[in-house]
Design a protein around this motif. Sequence first.
Motif, PDB file in Angstrom:
ATOM      1  N   HIS A  36      26.840   3.633  85.978  1.00  0.00           N
ATOM      2  CA  HIS A  36      28.113   3.741  85.260  1.00  0.00           C
ATOM      3  C   HIS A  36      29.132   2.684  85.682  1.00  0.00           C
ATOM      4  O   HIS A  36      30.330   2.949  85.739  1.00  0.00           O
ATOM      5  CB  HIS A  36      28.728   5.141  85.399  1.00  0.00           C
ATOM      6  CG  HIS A  36      27.804   6.216  84.951  1.00  0.00           C
ATOM      7  ND1 HIS A  36      27.886   7.494  85.416  1.00  0.00           N
ATOM      8  CD2 HIS A  36      26.761   6.195  84.086  1.00  0.00           C
ATOM      9  CE1 HIS A  36      26.930   8.222  84.865  1.00  0.00           C
ATOM     10  NE2 HIS A  36      26.241   7.454  84.054  1.00  0.00           N
TER      11      HIS A  36
ATOM     12  N   VAL B 254      24.396  10.421  81.530  1.00  0.00           N
ATOM     13  CA  VAL B 254      25.647  11.138  81.770  1.00  0.00           C
ATOM     14  C   VAL B 254      25.400  12.612  81.481  1.00  0.00           C
ATOM     15  O   VAL B 254      24.838  12.955  80.453  1.00  0.00           O
ATOM     16  CB  VAL B 254      26.772  10.622  80.837  1.00  0.00           C
ATOM     17  CG1 VAL B 254      28.026  11.458  80.982  1.00  0.00           C
ATOM     18  CG2 VAL B 254      27.067   9.177  81.108  1.00  0.00           C
TER      19      VAL B 254
ATOM     20  N   LEU C  49      31.391   9.996  83.553  1.00  0.00           N
ATOM     21  CA  LEU C  49      31.168   8.699  84.198  1.00  0.00           C
ATOM     22  C   LEU C  49      31.638   8.755  85.641  1.00  0.00           C
ATOM     23  O   LEU C  49      32.746   9.185  85.926  1.00  0.00           O
ATOM     24  CB  LEU C  49      31.903   7.588  83.447  1.00  0.00           C
ATOM     25  CG  LEU C  49      31.467   7.358  82.003  1.00  0.00           C
ATOM     26  CD1 LEU C  49      32.323   6.260  81.371  1.00  0.00           C
ATOM     27  CD2 LEU C  49      30.001   7.004  81.922  1.00  0.00           C
TER      28      LEU C  49
END
Length: 170
Positions: free
Chosen positions: A61, A107, A119
């Motif tokens: 991320h 996610v 995130l």
Amino acid sequence: MSADDPAWEQASLARVLPVVRPRKLAKVPFVELADGRLQGVVSSGSDIERVYVSSVTAGAHGLSCSTNNNRPCGGLRGGRPCKHLAALLDEAVLQYGRERVARYLRVEVEEGQELAAGLRGAHEPAPAAVVFSRFLRHLSYLELPDSTLPIPELHWFPAAATTAAAGAVR
């Protein structure tokens, strides 16, 4: 290839997944899941000649956002997405669907929660030039005159692949 191969393996066309919902291209004209990132081009809200190249790395991320001339986005600080990344995530959900984007980025979010809430990354500069160049290339195809003749550099590109068309082309 043998006659036992599935029809789609014998076709010169690939299936194209339709968009989940129509998008407004003025704010986010280009979004893709590629190179291990959700990446795209986001228009500036203040300058018509400025765009931002934004991306979220799958898994880690890592967040990246900079202008088309490689100046960092002032709104991206730490692990919180800036407004350009938020717009990119929203448009990716419209283009690909929430489940597909979440799966690609790895996610985990609860139902009704926005993807940005899941995130857990930090600022991680990514190569903006490649994404911006690909966006400009896509724009150049819009300038081509209407024609039914094949375009040599797009011979692999899925033009209007449907199940019937893909089965008919061999």
